[in-house]
Design an enzyme around this catalytic site. Structure first.
Site, PDB file in Angstrom:
ATOM      1  N   HIS A   1       0.868  -1.187   0.000  1.00 55.52           N
ATOM      2  CA  HIS A   1       0.000   0.000   0.000  1.00 55.52           C
ATOM      3  C   HIS A   1       0.903   1.234   0.000  1.00 55.52           C
ATOM      4  O   HIS A   1       1.185   1.829   1.027  1.00 55.52           O
ATOM      5  CB  HIS A   1      -0.882  -0.042   1.246  1.00 55.52           C
ATOM      6  CG  HIS A   1      -2.102   0.820   1.186  1.00 55.52           C
ATOM      7  ND1 HIS A   1      -2.027   2.161   0.875  1.00 55.52           N
ATOM      8  CD2 HIS A   1      -3.404   0.540   1.423  1.00 55.52           C
ATOM      9  CE1 HIS A   1      -3.245   2.658   0.941  1.00 55.52           C
ATOM     10  NE2 HIS A   1      -4.099   1.704   1.254  1.00 55.52           N
TER      11      HIS A   1
ATOM     12  N   GLU B   1      -0.583   0.879  -5.767  1.00 59.92           N
ATOM     13  CA  GLU B   1      -0.191  -0.255  -4.939  1.00 59.92           C
ATOM     14  C   GLU B   1      -0.090  -1.543  -5.761  1.00 59.92           C
ATOM     15  O   GLU B   1      -1.091  -2.002  -6.314  1.00 59.92           O
ATOM     16  CB  GLU B   1      -1.245  -0.448  -3.842  1.00 59.92           C
ATOM     17  CG  GLU B   1      -1.672   0.841  -3.141  1.00 59.92           C
ATOM     18  CD  GLU B   1      -2.966   0.700  -2.357  1.00 59.92           C
ATOM     19  OE1 GLU B   1      -3.689   1.704  -2.230  1.00 59.92           O
ATOM     20  OE2 GLU B   1      -3.268  -0.435  -1.906  1.00 59.92           O
TER      21      GLU B   1
HETATM   22  O1  TA6 Z   1      -5.990   0.895  -0.896  1.00 66.74           O
HETATM   23  C1  TA6 Z   1      -7.095   1.694  -0.897  1.00 66.74           C
HETATM   24  C2  TA6 Z   1      -7.938   1.411   0.329  1.00 66.74           C
HETATM   25  O2  TA6 Z   1      -8.315   0.080   0.357  1.00 66.74           O
HETATM   26  C3  TA6 Z   1      -9.129   2.367   0.364  1.00 66.74           C
HETATM   27  O3  TA6 Z   1     -10.328   1.686   0.267  1.00 66.74           O
HETATM   28  C4  TA6 Z   1      -8.974   3.127   1.657  1.00 66.74           C
HETATM   29  O4  TA6 Z   1      -9.815   2.756   2.627  1.00 66.74           O
HETATM   30  C5  TA6 Z   1      -7.513   2.924   1.992  1.00 66.74           C
HETATM   31  O5  TA6 Z   1      -7.194   1.666   1.528  1.00 66.74           O
HETATM   32  C6  TA6 Z   1      -7.123   3.119   3.425  1.00 66.74           C
HETATM   33  O6  TA6 Z   1      -7.543   2.095   4.219  1.00 66.74           O
HETATM   34  P1  TA6 Z   1      -7.366   2.173   5.814  1.00 66.74           P
HETATM   35  O7  TA6 Z   1      -7.920   0.907   6.342  1.00 66.74           O
HETATM   36  O8  TA6 Z   1      -5.897   2.309   6.073  1.00 66.74           O
HETATM   37  O9  TA6 Z   1      -8.114   3.396   6.266  1.00 66.74           O
END
Ligand code: TA6
Length: 312
Positions: A166, A270
């Site tokens: 991520h 990502e």
């Molecule tokens: O990678 C994108 C994502 O899955 C979005 O849906 C958003 O929620 C982000 O990750 C952040 O997730 P988190 O659980 O760290 O708030």
């Protein structure tokens, strides 16, 4: 100062959390917290930060650190486990005796981390695993992450997981950013219950919230930061999908560990494996790699030259 510590330094970071700093002769650096096995800084030879970390990031377990490169394992997104799995909320260890690394490398600035099943994990995910993560800063300043996940179950059971690096890239102005390499691909829209759509034919630009999982993408994706005349090139192996995320203004305000205007200076791209989860039998190992590099962007009348961006 010993040879190694010129390249690898162990120290304390925010809130006394263990941190490792990788340095390369040209002045590039990367910083990794053992909490989450998370890269939180990547700087070029001009000491410019290339990764985004939220101005309100919380460096305190059990909260995940908002920014850098978060490891999503054994689950990407929502599901039976907490969002994005538990690896980002665990303390990783230094792996002092890693098995031989698949590729012969002269790199000196690298660190091997390891995460194994804890009692906490066993209650929510009853599988024995060994997750080895090598983080390398190349002589040219490239940042490589290589994950090797092995099923060490002794009860003959397989396990299945999804995965993502991520990655929060720092950009000068999100409205001046283009992503090349995802045109015409199918994607699952996280804002529409993962409904499947096909992307337009042009480069992707940003003017509102985006949360998409691109499927079976090319192994190379370019992120062009127009303002900074800089192009991030993301290369990946073993990770067929790519997630693109920017929360924009409303979601930004709703996240307590995210600054209201932070969305203007970040874009998540990502390397991931989401659509087709990975299943490992006992003894089997999976490898997934992401490499980030930065090249100067060439201009011609305001238009970036995509062929150049993806040819490097
Ligand atoms: O990678 C994108 C994502 O899955 C979005 O849906 C958003 O929620 C982000 O990750 C952040 O997730 P988190 O659980 O760290 O708030």
């Amino acid at each position: 100062m010993s040879e190694d510590s010129k390249y690898v330094e162990h120290c304390k970071g925010i809130n006394g959390l263990d941190k490792v700093i990788l340095r390369e002769v040209r002045g590039c650096s990367a910083e990794i917290y053992l909490y989450g096995g998370q890269v939180t800084s990547w700087k070029n030879e001009h000491r410019e930060e290339l990764l985004f970390v939220s101005s309100k990031a919380i460096f305190k377990p059990p909260k995940a650190i908002r920014g850098g490169i978060t490891i999503c394992f054994p689950q990407f997104g929502s599901g039976a486990l907490d969002r994005h799995g538990f690896a980002r909320n665990r303390f990783w260890s230094i792996d002092n005796d890693p098995p031989p690394f698949p590729t012969n490398t002269t790199n000196k600035a690298f660190i091997d981390l390891i995460l194994k099943q804890s009692e906490e994990d066993a209650k929510i995910w009853p599988h024995r695993y060994e997750f080895r993560l090598r983080i390398t800063l190349g002589p040219g300043g490239d940042l490589m992450l290589t994950s090797r996940i092995r099923n060490t179950n002794t009860d003959g059971k397989s396990f299945t997981f999804t995965f993502a690096y991520h990655t929060h890239l720092y950009v000068t102005d999100i409205s001046e950013v283009r992503v090349e390499g995802l045109e015409t691909l199918d994607y699952l829209d996280n804002l529409k219950d993962r409904e499947r759509f096909t992307e337009q034919g042009d480069a992707i630009t940003f003017e509102s919230e985006v949360d998409k999982i691109y499927l079976s993408t090319p192994t190379k994706i370019a992120i062009l930061d127009h303002e900074r005349k800089r192009t991030f090139v993301l290369r990946k192996d073993g990770l067929p999908d790519a997630v693109v995320w920017n929360p924009w203004d409303k979601k930004a305000k709703a996240m307590p560990d995210f600054g209201d205007d932070d969305y203007m200076h970040m874009l998540c791209v990502e390397a991931a494996c989401v659509e087709k989860p990975i299943t490992l039998k006992p003894g089997e190992e999976w490898k997934g790699r992401q490499e980030l590099s930065v090249v100067p962007s060439s201009y011609c009348s305001g238009q970036l030259d995509p062929r150049r961006a993806l040819s490097v």
